[in-house]
Enzyme design. Sequence first.
Site, PDB file in Angstrom:
ATOM      1  N   LYS A  57     -14.915  -7.740  -3.693  1.00 44.92           N
ATOM      2  CA  LYS A  57     -14.893  -6.322  -3.306  1.00 44.92           C
ATOM      3  C   LYS A  57     -13.459  -5.814  -3.444  1.00 44.92           C
ATOM      4  CE  LYS A  57     -13.829  -4.001   0.031  1.00 44.92           C
ATOM      5  NZ  LYS A  57     -13.170  -2.893  -0.682  1.00 44.92           N
ATOM      6  N   GLU A 105      -3.713 -13.181   3.174  1.00 42.93           N
ATOM      7  CA  GLU A 105      -2.381 -12.800   2.692  1.00 42.93           C
ATOM      8  C   GLU A 105      -2.156 -11.398   3.229  1.00 42.93           C
ATOM      9  OE1 GLU A 105       0.580 -11.622   1.442  1.00 42.93           O
ATOM     10  OE2 GLU A 105      -0.308 -11.206  -0.523  1.00 42.93           O
ATOM     11  N   CYS A 139       4.001  -6.297  -0.069  1.00 42.46           N
ATOM     12  CA  CYS A 139       4.105  -7.010   1.211  1.00 42.46           C
ATOM     13  C   CYS A 139       5.412  -7.808   1.288  1.00 42.46           C
ATOM     14  CB  CYS A 139       2.891  -7.896   1.416  1.00 42.46           C
ATOM     15  SG  CYS A 139       2.511  -8.879  -0.011  1.00 42.46           S
ATOM     16  N   GLU A 152       5.880  -2.077   9.539  1.00 41.92           N
ATOM     17  CA  GLU A 152       5.945  -2.199   8.075  1.00 41.92           C
ATOM     18  C   GLU A 152       5.953  -0.800   7.459  1.00 41.92           C
ATOM     19  OE1 GLU A 152       2.521  -4.107   6.309  1.00 41.92           O
ATOM     20  OE2 GLU A 152       3.713  -4.935   4.669  1.00 41.92           O
TER      21      GLU A 152
HETATM   22  P1  ADP Z   1      -4.045  -1.307   3.106  1.00 48.10           P
HETATM   23  O1  ADP Z   1      -3.454  -0.826   4.384  1.00 48.10           O
HETATM   24  O2  ADP Z   1      -3.116  -2.010   2.225  1.00 48.10           O
HETATM   25  O3  ADP Z   1      -4.941  -0.334   2.416  1.00 48.10           O
HETATM   26  P2  ADP Z   1      -6.359  -2.658   4.045  1.00 48.10           P
HETATM   27  O4  ADP Z   1      -6.311  -3.918   4.818  1.00 48.10           O
HETATM   28  O5  ADP Z   1      -6.903  -1.452   4.718  1.00 48.10           O
HETATM   29  O6  ADP Z   1      -4.899  -2.505   3.530  1.00 48.10           O
HETATM   30  O7  ADP Z   1      -7.150  -2.843   2.695  1.00 48.10           O
HETATM   31  C1  ADP Z   1      -7.145  -3.999   1.920  1.00 48.10           C
HETATM   32  C2  ADP Z   1      -8.556  -4.304   1.490  1.00 48.10           C
HETATM   33  O8  ADP Z   1      -9.337  -4.503   2.657  1.00 48.10           O
HETATM   34  C3  ADP Z   1      -9.257  -3.195   0.714  1.00 48.10           C
HETATM   35  O9  ADP Z   1     -10.102  -3.765  -0.267  1.00 48.10           O
HETATM   36  C4  ADP Z   1     -10.089  -2.501   1.766  1.00 48.10           C
HETATM   37  O10 ADP Z   1     -11.219  -1.863   1.251  1.00 48.10           O
HETATM   38  C5  ADP Z   1     -10.493  -3.696   2.591  1.00 48.10           C
HETATM   39  N1  ADP Z   1     -10.918  -3.399   3.961  1.00 48.10           N
HETATM   40  C6  ADP Z   1     -10.401  -2.508   4.837  1.00 48.10           C
HETATM   41  N2  ADP Z   1     -11.093  -2.523   5.991  1.00 48.10           N
HETATM   42  C7  ADP Z   1     -12.078  -3.458   5.857  1.00 48.10           C
HETATM   43  C8  ADP Z   1     -13.132  -3.966   6.696  1.00 48.10           C
HETATM   44  N3  ADP Z   1     -13.301  -3.523   7.935  1.00 48.10           N
HETATM   45  N4  ADP Z   1     -13.926  -4.924   6.184  1.00 48.10           N
HETATM   46  C9  ADP Z   1     -13.743  -5.392   4.940  1.00 48.10           C
HETATM   47  N5  ADP Z   1     -12.782  -4.984   4.110  1.00 48.10           N
HETATM   48  C10 ADP Z   1     -11.963  -4.024   4.558  1.00 48.10           C
END
Ligand code: ADP
Length: 473
Positions: free
Chosen positions: A166, A242, A276, A377
Amino acid sequence: MYINGQWIESDKTFGVINPATGEEIGRVVDGNQSDAAAAIDAAHAAQKSWQATTAYERSAILYKAWQLMMAQHEALAELMTREQGKPLKASRNEVKYAADFLLWFAEEAKRIYGETIPSGRSDQRFIVQYQAVGVVAAVTPWNYPISMLTRKIGPALAAGCTVVLKPAESTPLCAIAVIKILEEAGVPAGVVNLVTALDPKPIGTEFCTNPKVRKLTFTGSTAVGKKLATDAAPYLKRVSMELGGHAPFIVYEDADPVHAAKGATLVKFLNTGQACISPNRIYVHKNIMGPFIETITARVNKMKAGNGMDAGIAIGPLVNDAAVAKAQNQVQDAVSKGAVVHTGGQRLVADGLDQGFFYAPTVLSGVTNDMLIYSEETFGPVAAIIPFDDDDDIIAMANDTHYGLAAYIYTQNLKKAMRTFEGLEFGIIGINDINPTSAAAPFGGMKSSGLGREGAREGLMEYLETKLGGFSI
Ligand code: ADP
């Protein structure tokens, strides 16, 4: 979406936006939890036969994927710049880095050696073999929208695992391009599957709770990583995380301040600070502060912000409005508490930049530990400089964060370099070096920056189970 070797279309779609222009550049299928379940079923059905292929067969497919990615290098770089915003030159570097993982793991697939262990019993022999963990669910971020995919899919396939991916909702087009390459390289149906979705939560729920998924690998924010690891814990799935960072960049008094400032500029503004491993606290010895600030400010003043497709652009857009607001908020907070802005410090709106999400590359000095930027961050183009004068305190100051991903040290003193390297609680440390990353080197963090390593042999072991055989003869 790509499930069981079929490309899936749907009326339910979402748009992909070019962050430099605000224009929609494509639409992709908006998948849901049952799509994720179907993709997991496909991966599970394909697992046994994929695992039964020889390492040589898996290696050949990965090698072919590497060749295809290199052949499409320029088109992929252009797509990445349109979808993610980084300057074209940086996109080219990333495609090369992404392809490196395919090549490295094509090679490593053939080197998953086991071992024999002497037994205390004369009638016993021990052998250790490594075998695929099983179905892997991968969640990837938008900031490195191709290399973060190959860094997971490469070792997973090499190990004999099947994958459901995903990608981030803002960069699905790059993910589709990667899957097309894997398809063309001959990855069998079901071995790699792609679920795109605007709302990641239901997909995450399925990944964490479906017992057919044996491993979850995630790159993204610490908050989401902790949530996914928690949700997966009752099923005792293996997890690799990560996560975020808050890198210290330490410049000792004996370092060349001009050289160090050049390095700091390059790594701080890489990907517009959206990395990061980006330095978030730049500690400079007070006796060399003058030339350091002068050099970094002069360099930053030469950096042009704009659409990454245009020549000479060094600073691309941020991912969205919230990212601009975060940088803005950290700078305002710092200034209100006494920090000095040497350049930048505002949103960029002139010359059409108001259509995208641009923040001026910014240099702040006089940063102190009561400011937000000292602990939060940034993920944006703000260099926060902190003076120090006591070498005995600096390691403790640098370690005073719940993050532990990357750190940087500048010194000509070998003893100081080694002591600092050993004292820092960070997983990746550059010593007079701003790019301590490679497909061949382990990448990952300590503390709240994550679990496990990616790249290198360790990155392959994350996808392997250890199996011991005790033979009575
Ligand atoms: P950033 O702040 O870098 O956008 P996120 O952690 O929100 O970081 O996003 C990184 C990945 O995690 C993306 O693919 C996002 O769609 C996914 N993501 C965010 N929230 C969820 C969740 N609750 N469950 C699964 N994947 C998630």
